[in-house]
Design a protein around this motif. Structure first.
Motif, PDB file in Angstrom:
ATOM      1  N   GLU A  88      18.621  65.936  14.304  1.00  0.00           N
ATOM      2  CA  GLU A  88      19.417  65.326  13.278  1.00  0.00           C
ATOM      3  C   GLU A  88      20.378  64.370  13.821  1.00  0.00           C
ATOM      4  OE1 GLU A  88      21.090  69.207  12.103  1.00  0.00           O
ATOM      5  OE2 GLU A  88      19.401  69.896  11.462  1.00  0.00           O
ATOM      6  N   PHE A  89      20.578  64.011  15.199  1.00  0.00           N
ATOM      7  CA  PHE A  89      21.386  63.131  15.565  1.00  0.00           C
ATOM      8  C   PHE A  89      21.442  61.812  14.882  1.00  0.00           C
ATOM      9  CE2 PHE A  89      23.576  60.480  18.906  1.00  0.00           C
ATOM     10  CZ  PHE A  89      24.755  61.072  18.719  1.00  0.00           C
ATOM     11  N   ASP A  90      22.624  61.227  14.433  1.00  0.00           N
ATOM     12  CA  ASP A  90      22.522  59.588  13.851  1.00  0.00           C
ATOM     13  C   ASP A  90      22.819  58.870  14.994  1.00  0.00           C
ATOM     14  OD1 ASP A  90      22.588  57.836  12.218  1.00  0.00           O
ATOM     15  OD2 ASP A  90      24.481  57.923  11.410  1.00  0.00           O
ATOM     16  N   THR A  91      21.914  57.863  15.452  1.00  0.00           N
ATOM     17  CA  THR A  91      22.136  56.739  16.385  1.00  0.00           C
ATOM     18  C   THR A  91      22.808  55.608  15.730  1.00  0.00           C
ATOM     19  OG1 THR A  91      19.973  56.337  16.454  1.00  0.00           O
ATOM     20  CG2 THR A  91      20.693  57.951  18.090  1.00  0.00           C
ATOM     21  N   GLY A  92      23.101  55.537  14.483  1.00  0.00           N
ATOM     22  CA  GLY A  92      23.403  54.395  13.988  1.00  0.00           C
ATOM     23  C   GLY A  92      22.628  53.315  13.900  1.00  0.00           C
ATOM     24  N   ASP A  93      22.782  52.082  14.372  1.00  0.00           N
ATOM     25  CA  ASP A  93      22.022  50.767  14.204  1.00  0.00           C
ATOM     26  C   ASP A  93      21.178  50.966  15.563  1.00  0.00           C
ATOM     27  OD1 ASP A  93      23.349  50.323  11.887  1.00  0.00           O
ATOM     28  OD2 ASP A  93      24.697  48.838  12.981  1.00  0.00           O
ATOM     29  N   ILE A  94      21.355  51.750  16.229  1.00  0.00           N
ATOM     30  CA  ILE A  94      20.611  51.897  17.610  1.00  0.00           C
ATOM     31  C   ILE A  94      19.379  52.579  17.606  1.00  0.00           C
ATOM     32  CG2 ILE A  94      20.539  52.308  20.125  1.00  0.00           C
ATOM     33  CD1 ILE A  94      23.641  51.806  19.995  1.00  0.00           C
ATOM     34  N   LEU A  95      18.225  52.025  18.122  1.00  0.00           N
ATOM     35  CA  LEU A  95      17.028  52.876  18.084  1.00  0.00           C
ATOM     36  C   LEU A  95      17.123  54.123  18.997  1.00  0.00           C
ATOM     37  CD1 LEU A  95      14.280  49.959  18.214  1.00  0.00           C
ATOM     38  CD2 LEU A  95      14.948  51.144  16.076  1.00  0.00           C
ATOM     39  N   LYS A  96      16.357  55.190  18.872  1.00  0.00           N
ATOM     40  CA  LYS A  96      16.514  56.360  19.492  1.00  0.00           C
ATOM     41  C   LYS A  96      16.069  55.954  20.764  1.00  0.00           C
ATOM     42  CE  LYS A  96      16.626  60.241  16.480  1.00  0.00           C
ATOM     43  NZ  LYS A  96      15.831  61.606  16.200  1.00  0.00           N
ATOM     44  N   GLU A  97      14.923  55.130  20.939  1.00  0.00           N
ATOM     45  CA  GLU A  97      14.383  54.740  22.367  1.00  0.00           C
ATOM     46  C   GLU A  97      15.391  54.070  23.260  1.00  0.00           C
ATOM     47  OE1 GLU A  97      12.819  53.399  19.438  1.00  0.00           O
ATOM     48  OE2 GLU A  97      11.740  55.095  19.196  1.00  0.00           O
ATOM     49  N   ASN A 124      11.900  64.266  20.646  1.00  0.00           N
ATOM     50  CA  ASN A 124      12.968  63.614  19.635  1.00  0.00           C
ATOM     51  C   ASN A 124      12.960  62.158  19.478  1.00  0.00           C
ATOM     52  OD1 ASN A 124      13.813  66.148  17.838  1.00  0.00           O
ATOM     53  ND2 ASN A 124      14.262  66.652  19.957  1.00  0.00           N
ATOM     54  N   GLY A 125      12.248  61.441  20.488  1.00  0.00           N
ATOM     55  CA  GLY A 125      12.283  59.743  20.544  1.00  0.00           C
ATOM     56  C   GLY A 125      13.411  59.441  21.464  1.00  0.00           C
ATOM     57  N   PHE A 126      13.888  60.234  22.342  1.00  0.00           N
ATOM     58  CA  PHE A 126      15.121  59.759  23.329  1.00  0.00           C
ATOM     59  C   PHE A 126      14.371  59.484  24.499  1.00  0.00           C
ATOM     60  CE2 PHE A 126      17.652  61.927  20.313  1.00  0.00           C
ATOM     61  CZ  PHE A 126      18.563  60.732  19.984  1.00  0.00           C
ATOM     62  N   VAL A 127      14.088  58.208  25.146  1.00  0.00           N
ATOM     63  CA  VAL A 127      13.569  58.095  26.388  1.00  0.00           C
ATOM     64  C   VAL A 127      14.470  57.406  27.420  1.00  0.00           C
ATOM     65  CG1 VAL A 127      11.206  57.917  25.351  1.00  0.00           C
ATOM     66  CG2 VAL A 127      12.390  55.728  25.374  1.00  0.00           C
ATOM     67  N   SER A 128      15.586  57.014  27.015  1.00  0.00           N
ATOM     68  CA  SER A 128      16.595  56.139  27.626  1.00  0.00           C
ATOM     69  C   SER A 128      17.586  57.244  28.511  1.00  0.00           C
ATOM     70  CB  SER A 128      17.362  55.040  27.173  1.00  0.00           C
ATOM     71  OG  SER A 128      18.468  54.548  27.954  1.00  0.00           O
ATOM     72  N   ILE A 129      17.108  58.005  29.558  1.00  0.00           N
ATOM     73  CA  ILE A 129      17.616  59.283  30.044  1.00  0.00           C
ATOM     74  C   ILE A 129      18.196  58.918  31.437  1.00  0.00           C
ATOM     75  CG2 ILE A 129      17.488  61.476  30.314  1.00  0.00           C
ATOM     76  CD1 ILE A 129      14.912  61.262  28.490  1.00  0.00           C
ATOM     77  N   SER A 130      19.402  59.263  31.555  1.00  0.00           N
ATOM     78  CA  SER A 130      20.109  59.003  33.059  1.00  0.00           C
ATOM     79  C   SER A 130      20.506  60.537  33.396  1.00  0.00           C
ATOM     80  CB  SER A 130      21.126  58.174  32.999  1.00  0.00           C
ATOM     81  OG  SER A 130      20.700  56.893  32.525  1.00  0.00           O
ATOM     82  N   LEU A 131      20.264  60.632  34.878  1.00  0.00           N
ATOM     83  CA  LEU A 131      20.656  61.786  35.487  1.00  0.00           C
ATOM     84  C   LEU A 131      21.926  61.518  35.952  1.00  0.00           C
ATOM     85  CD1 LEU A 131      17.444  62.972  37.251  1.00  0.00           C
ATOM     86  CD2 LEU A 131      18.541  64.056  35.323  1.00  0.00           C
TER      87      LEU A 131
END
Length: 136
Positions: A88-97, A124-131
């Motif tokens: 349900e998170f709204d990323t605005g104009d930025i793609l979830k990727e 959920n489409g989020f692939v830009s993940i940082s630890l």
């Protein structure tokens, strides 16, 4: 003829208005020129890394404590709620990727927990993940 001569009284006072104006201008200058750093309110013992670098401020922060507690942007969550919140998170104009996600996990968190969170993020489409880590 009687001359009534009153001694002239000198009313000397210090006008504080210019000083107040200068102090007010200094306060405004320091408020405008100060940079604010967003620090998460949940304390974890981060692992160390020699290749750590800074990230953008507009991001999702997922925190995992050593007891297994999960937080989504400082709100207590679990795996099911995390999945619902991310869908349900709204990323605005930025793609979830391209939307940055920061995963900060305590050094004692099980690898299976981190892998499960990675699966939920990718689902959920989020692939830009940082630890998130700390420097040596």
């Amino acid at each position: 003829m009687k001359v009534n001569r009153k001694k002239a009284q000198l009313n000397s006072s210090v006008d504080f208005t210019p000083m107040i104006d200068v102090v007010f201008q200094l306060i405004l200058f320091f408020l405008v020129s100060t940079t604010f750093i967003q620090v998460p309110g949940i304390t974890v013992n981060l692992p160390k890394s020699s290749t750590a670098n800074d990230v953008k401020l507009e991001q999702i922060i997922i925190t995992v404590k050593d007891e297994g507690n999960i937080y989504f942007n400082e709100q207590k969550s679990d795996f099911v709620l995390l999945d619902m919140s991310l869908s349900e998170f709204d990323t605005g104009d930025i793609l979830k990727e391209n939307y940055p996600v920061i995963l900060q996990a305590d050094g004692d968190v099980k690898n299976s927990t981190i892998v499960r969170i990675f699966d939920i993020l990718r689902h959920n489409g989020f692939v830009s993940i940082s630890l998130r880590t700390t420097e040596y």
